[in-house]
Design a protein around this motif. Sequence first.
Motif, short mmCIF file in Angstrom:
data_model
loop_
_atom_site.label_atom_id
_atom_site.label_comp_id
_atom_site.label_asym_id
_atom_site.label_seq_id
_atom_site.Cartn_x
_atom_site.Cartn_y
_atom_site.Cartn_z
N SER A 197 0.83 -1.19 0.00
CA SER A 197 0.00 0.00 0.00
C SER A 197 0.87 1.25 0.00
N LYS A 310 -16.72 -3.46 -1.66
CA LYS A 310 -15.69 -2.53 -2.11
C LYS A 310 -15.81 -1.18 -1.40
N ARG A 311 -17.04 -0.65 -1.33
CA ARG A 311 -17.25 0.66 -0.69
C ARG A 311 -16.90 0.64 0.79
N GLU A 314 -13.12 0.39 1.39
CA GLU A 314 -12.41 1.63 1.06
C GLU A 314 -12.64 2.75 2.06
N PRO A 318 -7.96 2.33 0.06
CA PRO A 318 -8.35 1.85 -1.27
C PRO A 318 -7.85 0.44 -1.53
N LEU A 319 -8.58 -0.28 -2.37
CA LEU A 319 -8.15 -1.62 -2.78
C LEU A 319 -6.90 -1.50 -3.63
#
Length: 402
Positions: A197, A310-311, A314, A318-319
């Motif tokens: 990351s 996903k939402r 995040e 973030p992915l």
Amino acid sequence: METVILAVVIAVVVIGALGGLVIGSRRKKPLPPAPPTTPDITAPPAEPHIGDEAEIPHDEERRTIEEVDLPGGSAAPVVVEEPEPVVEAPAIEIPEPTAGRLVRLRARLSRSQNALGKGLLTLLSREHLDEDTWEEIEDTLLTADVGVQPTQELVERLRERVKVLGTRTPDELRTLLREELLQLLVPEFDRTVKTDSNLDTPGIVMVVGVNGTGKTTTTGKLARVLVADGKNVVLGAADTFRAAAADQLQTWGERVGARTVRGPEGGDPASIAFDAVKEGIEEGADVVLIDTAGRLHTKTGLMDELGKVKRVVEKHAPLDEVLLVLDATTGQNGLVQARVFAEVVDITGIVLTKLDGTAKGGIVIAVQRELGVPVKLVGLGEGADDLAPFEPEAFVDALIGE
């Protein structure tokens, strides 16, 4: 007066004598006769008296304590406390290094895949390459799941280069075919699995795909790959709708020392994914791998579910990677699945499983062309360490043989 006193004394004496006679007569009352010596078989057995021994006849079968009824109810079972079993922690396995893993597995891949390369080389080695031969070459590529457009491009380039080349020795043909196949695989693609990351958080990788493609197994094997590369991994079991998916993932994690964050069966996948990332941040993990459900009952339901995961994830960070797992043996049907998932989430890489079985090697070319993203990992067998980084050169060499 004396006469009166004497009379009273005499009366008392007489009354006392009479009382003694009565008492004596009661004490001398005869006892009832003794019972006859011959037993009466019709009479009930005599009750035992105090002091009699309650002996069990020697010829009577003895009963266990479980068979004897206690007064006021059935016999209480004898409870024998057994010692609690000692649960030993599973031994932590040390996965083999990932560097060059596909090269080491090339022999296995070659046995099942090089029919494509050998078939093309045989056709190209014919003395006269007429239209029928080029049609056979085209059919061979289509049968191998290369796809229509990539097949047409490859045949056109081969025709042009063979015409220019003139003489066609076996070595020249192998070199020619290798170069063209490698070009179709787009060697310039970045095939690194993004697990680092840019923020002060773990790398977050979400694994998606249809149930039955080996998605959960791939997630577990990917954890082994990352642990072998020195990463500290947390697993998120967000596939809550398939029975035993969380158990399966946890078993994979325990084998390499990766902790699994899970929830109740049928629980909210987004909530589990959120918790997994949260705990990964708190523990200072390097990577969080999230296994998601792969139900394709309705496209809308899938979009809603994966979009929510996903939402929610995040909200932490973030992915970094979204890997789509495809079963290589499904061929063109796998491309249909790939399109659906590509519309739901932004796919960044592809994992092709079961590539060592009946799969046609051309599916690698077709799926990359369809999605415009690289194949990053391939599954070459059932073994725990049979997930390998995809290397185009090694793959082509396995296709055409050496």
